[in-house]
Design a protein around this motif. Structure first.
Motif, PDB file in Angstrom:
ATOM      1  N   HIS A   1      -3.239  -1.188  -8.463  1.00  0.00           N
ATOM      2  CA  HIS A   1      -4.657  -0.988  -8.163  1.00  0.00           C
ATOM      3  C   HIS A   1      -5.185   0.233  -8.919  1.00  0.00           C
ATOM      4  CE1 HIS A   1      -4.984  -3.658  -4.427  1.00  0.00           C
ATOM      5  NE2 HIS A   1      -3.802  -3.886  -4.971  1.00  0.00           N
ATOM      6  N   PRO A   2      -6.226   0.045  -9.740  1.00  0.00           N
ATOM      7  CA  PRO A   2      -6.742   1.149 -10.560  1.00  0.00           C
ATOM      8  C   PRO A   2      -7.207   2.349  -9.741  1.00  0.00           C
ATOM      9  CG  PRO A   2      -7.886  -0.911 -11.066  1.00  0.00           C
ATOM     10  CD  PRO A   2      -6.927  -1.203  -9.962  1.00  0.00           C
ATOM     11  N   GLU A   3      -7.694   2.109  -8.536  1.00  0.00           N
ATOM     12  CA  GLU A   3      -8.188   3.226  -7.716  1.00  0.00           C
ATOM     13  C   GLU A   3      -7.067   4.141  -7.235  1.00  0.00           C
ATOM     14  OE1 GLU A   3      -7.681  -0.293  -4.868  1.00  0.00           O
ATOM     15  OE2 GLU A   3      -8.372  -0.022  -6.919  1.00  0.00           O
ATOM     16  N   THR A   4      -5.811   3.703  -7.364  1.00  0.00           N
ATOM     17  CA  THR A   4      -4.686   4.546  -6.951  1.00  0.00           C
ATOM     18  C   THR A   4      -3.837   5.000  -8.147  1.00  0.00           C
ATOM     19  OG1 THR A   4      -3.194   2.662  -6.535  1.00  0.00           O
ATOM     20  CG2 THR A   4      -4.561   3.424  -4.685  1.00  0.00           C
ATOM     21  N   LYS A   5      -4.262   4.655  -9.355  1.00  0.00           N
ATOM     22  CA  LYS A   5      -3.518   5.038 -10.568  1.00  0.00           C
ATOM     23  C   LYS A   5      -4.093   6.318 -11.160  1.00  0.00           C
ATOM     24  CE  LYS A   5      -2.038   2.271 -13.650  1.00  0.00           C
ATOM     25  NZ  LYS A   5      -1.682   1.252 -14.623  1.00  0.00           N
ATOM     26  N   GLU A   6      -3.244   7.058 -11.866  1.00  0.00           N
ATOM     27  CA  GLU A   6      -3.711   8.256 -12.549  1.00  0.00           C
ATOM     28  C   GLU A   6      -3.844   8.063 -14.051  1.00  0.00           C
ATOM     29  OE1 GLU A   6      -1.467  11.740 -11.500  1.00  0.00           O
ATOM     30  OE2 GLU A   6      -2.616  11.945  -9.650  1.00  0.00           O
ATOM     31  N   ARG A   7      -3.099   7.090 -14.617  1.00  0.00           N
ATOM     32  CA  ARG A   7      -3.140   6.878 -16.067  1.00  0.00           C
ATOM     33  C   ARG A   7      -2.676   5.458 -16.401  1.00  0.00           C
ATOM     34  NH1 ARG A   7       0.349  11.348 -15.287  1.00  0.00           N
ATOM     35  NH2 ARG A   7       2.462  10.661 -14.931  1.00  0.00           N
TER      36      ARG A   7
ATOM     37  N   ARG B   1       0.832  -1.210   0.000  1.00  0.00           N
ATOM     38  CA  ARG B   1       0.000   0.000   0.000  1.00  0.00           C
ATOM     39  C   ARG B   1       0.864   1.256   0.000  1.00  0.00           C
ATOM     40  NH1 ARG B   1      -4.986  -1.874  -1.174  1.00  0.00           N
ATOM     41  NH2 ARG B   1      -5.511  -3.668   0.099  1.00  0.00           N
ATOM     42  N   SER B   2       0.349   2.249  -0.709  1.00  0.00           N
ATOM     43  CA  SER B   2       0.933   3.594  -0.708  1.00  0.00           C
ATOM     44  C   SER B   2       2.425   3.591  -1.038  1.00  0.00           C
ATOM     45  CB  SER B   2       0.684   4.285   0.633  1.00  0.00           C
ATOM     46  OG  SER B   2      -0.692   4.422   0.868  1.00  0.00           O
ATOM     47  N   VAL B   3       2.785   2.944  -2.139  1.00  0.00           N
ATOM     48  CA  VAL B   3       4.183   2.891  -2.568  1.00  0.00           C
ATOM     49  C   VAL B   3       4.514   4.196  -3.285  1.00  0.00           C
ATOM     50  CG1 VAL B   3       5.895   1.657  -3.941  1.00  0.00           C
ATOM     51  CG2 VAL B   3       4.068   0.381  -2.786  1.00  0.00           C
ATOM     52  N   GLU B   4       5.455   4.931  -2.729  1.00  0.00           N
ATOM     53  CA  GLU B   4       5.881   6.215  -3.299  1.00  0.00           C
ATOM     54  C   GLU B   4       7.101   5.993  -4.179  1.00  0.00           C
ATOM     55  OE1 GLU B   4       5.879   9.684  -0.701  1.00  0.00           O
ATOM     56  OE2 GLU B   4       4.924   8.443   0.833  1.00  0.00           O
ATOM     57  N   TRP B   5       6.871   5.511  -5.391  1.00  0.00           N
ATOM     58  CA  TRP B   5       7.966   5.146  -6.286  1.00  0.00           C
ATOM     59  C   TRP B   5       8.322   6.263  -7.281  1.00  0.00           C
ATOM     60  CZ3 TRP B   5       7.193   4.857 -11.543  1.00  0.00           C
ATOM     61  CH2 TRP B   5       5.863   4.851 -11.970  1.00  0.00           C
ATOM     62  N   THR B   6       7.522   7.325  -7.346  1.00  0.00           N
ATOM     63  CA  THR B   6       7.785   8.455  -8.229  1.00  0.00           C
ATOM     64  C   THR B   6       7.224   9.723  -7.612  1.00  0.00           C
ATOM     65  OG1 THR B   6       7.467   9.369 -10.468  1.00  0.00           O
ATOM     66  CG2 THR B   6       5.664   8.067  -9.559  1.00  0.00           C
ATOM     67  N   ASP B   7       7.782  10.859  -8.022  1.00  0.00           N
ATOM     68  CA  ASP B   7       7.244  12.139  -7.561  1.00  0.00           C
ATOM     69  C   ASP B   7       6.281  12.733  -8.594  1.00  0.00           C
ATOM     70  OD1 ASP B   7       8.953  12.963  -9.570  1.00  0.00           O
ATOM     71  OD2 ASP B   7      10.264  14.130  -8.269  1.00  0.00           O
ATOM     72  N   GLN B   8       5.949  11.970  -9.636  1.00  0.00           N
ATOM     73  CA  GLN B   8       5.084  12.473 -10.696  1.00  0.00           C
ATOM     74  C   GLN B   8       3.590  12.293 -10.417  1.00  0.00           C
ATOM     75  OE1 GLN B   8       6.237  11.867 -14.728  1.00  0.00           O
ATOM     76  NE2 GLN B   8       8.357  11.474 -14.157  1.00  0.00           N
ATOM     77  N   HIS B   9       3.260  11.514  -9.390  1.00  0.00           N
ATOM     78  CA  HIS B   9       1.862  11.346  -8.998  1.00  0.00           C
ATOM     79  C   HIS B   9       1.822  10.751  -7.593  1.00  0.00           C
ATOM     80  CE1 HIS B   9       2.342   7.093  -9.985  1.00  0.00           C
ATOM     81  NE2 HIS B   9       2.778   7.461 -11.170  1.00  0.00           N
ATOM     82  N   PRO B  10       0.633  10.714  -6.978  1.00  0.00           N
ATOM     83  CA  PRO B  10       0.520  10.173  -5.616  1.00  0.00           C
ATOM     84  C   PRO B  10       0.931   8.700  -5.532  1.00  0.00           C
ATOM     85  CG  PRO B  10      -1.475  11.367  -6.229  1.00  0.00           C
ATOM     86  CD  PRO B  10      -0.638  11.242  -7.487  1.00  0.00           C
ATOM     87  N   PRO B  11       1.168   8.207  -4.314  1.00  0.00           N
ATOM     88  CA  PRO B  11       1.537   6.802  -4.107  1.00  0.00           C
ATOM     89  C   PRO B  11       0.472   5.858  -4.666  1.00  0.00           C
ATOM     90  CG  PRO B  11       1.796   8.051  -2.081  1.00  0.00           C
ATOM     91  CD  PRO B  11       1.113   8.947  -3.058  1.00  0.00           C
ATOM     92  N   GLU B  12       0.931   4.650  -5.011  1.00  0.00           N
ATOM     93  CA  GLU B  12       0.037   3.642  -5.585  1.00  0.00           C
ATOM     94  C   GLU B  12       0.060   2.370  -4.748  1.00  0.00           C
ATOM     95  OE1 GLU B  12      -0.068   3.221 -10.055  1.00  0.00           O
ATOM     96  OE2 GLU B  12       1.833   4.278  -9.811  1.00  0.00           O
ATOM     97  N   ASP B  13      -1.009   1.588  -4.878  1.00  0.00           N
ATOM     98  CA  ASP B  13      -1.092   0.260  -4.273  1.00  0.00           C
ATOM     99  C   ASP B  13      -0.822  -0.785  -5.358  1.00  0.00           C
ATOM    100  OD1 ASP B  13      -1.952   1.635  -2.025  1.00  0.00           O
ATOM    101  OD2 ASP B  13      -4.035   0.981  -2.183  1.00  0.00           O
ATOM    102  N   PHE B  14      -0.107  -1.847  -4.984  1.00  0.00           N
ATOM    103  CA  PHE B  14       0.237  -2.923  -5.917  1.00  0.00           C
ATOM    104  C   PHE B  14      -0.028  -4.269  -5.269  1.00  0.00           C
ATOM    105  CE2 PHE B  14       2.967   0.629  -6.949  1.00  0.00           C
ATOM    106  CZ  PHE B  14       2.954   0.679  -8.332  1.00  0.00           C
TER     107      PHE B  14
END
Length: 153
Positions: free
Chosen positions: A110-116, A75-88
């Motif tokens: 997880h699609p609910e945490t993706k931006e594109r 949960r909440s993996v902050e792997w880039t500064d280009q968008h909010p953290p994502e779940d995998f």
């Protein structure tokens, strides 16, 4: 997991967005998302060393899949500064191609945490060991754990 626990679904290898591998022309992730995410997953307990640094996109159309109880969820993996953290989430699988088995993991941002770069629900993204000669349009079988993954349709 023993051999008898695996279930099988057939699919066709499709071209994806190509951002996971870093080969998309307009990708903001020139190194590829998988290469960028690897150290974060490793720190969380999933070492993907030896796997291809991109995803294999397998269409099981008209079927769809759902992860129920994946082996790994981060949960909440902050792997880039280009968008909010994502779940995998990840679930171990095997790819059968030309009578050979290759280790892999179903890769599910997880699609609910993706931006594109959303996936069709009938496309399973897999991170796998390198598979020589595999090409778009090839038929493969995926062996999956039915206690973690449900195939519908």
């Amino acid at each position: 997991m023993s051999k008898t626990d695996w279930q099988r679904v057939s699919g066709i290898v499709e071209r994806g967005h190509r951002v996971a591998s870093g080969t998309a022309l307009n990708s903001p992730y020139q190194r590829g998302t998988i290469e960028m995410q690897l150290p974060y997953f490793k720190a969380l307990g999933l070492d993907l060393t030896g796997y291809f640094q991109g995803t294999l996109n397998v269409s099981i159309r008209p079927k769809t899949f759902q992860l129920l109880q994946p082996e790994f969820t981060f949960r909440s993996v902050e792997w880039t500064d280009q968008h909010p953290p994502e779940d995998f989430s990840f679930s171990r699988c095997q790819i059968l191609f030309q009578a050979k088995k290759f280790d892999g993991l179903i890769y599910f941002p997880h699609p609910e945490t993706k931006e594109r770069h959303f996936q069709d629900p009938s496309v399973i993204e897999i991170i796998a060991t390198p598979i020589a000669e595999l090409a778009y349009g090839d038929r493969v079988d995926i062996l999956y754990n039915p206690s973690e993954v449900v195939i519908q349709g």
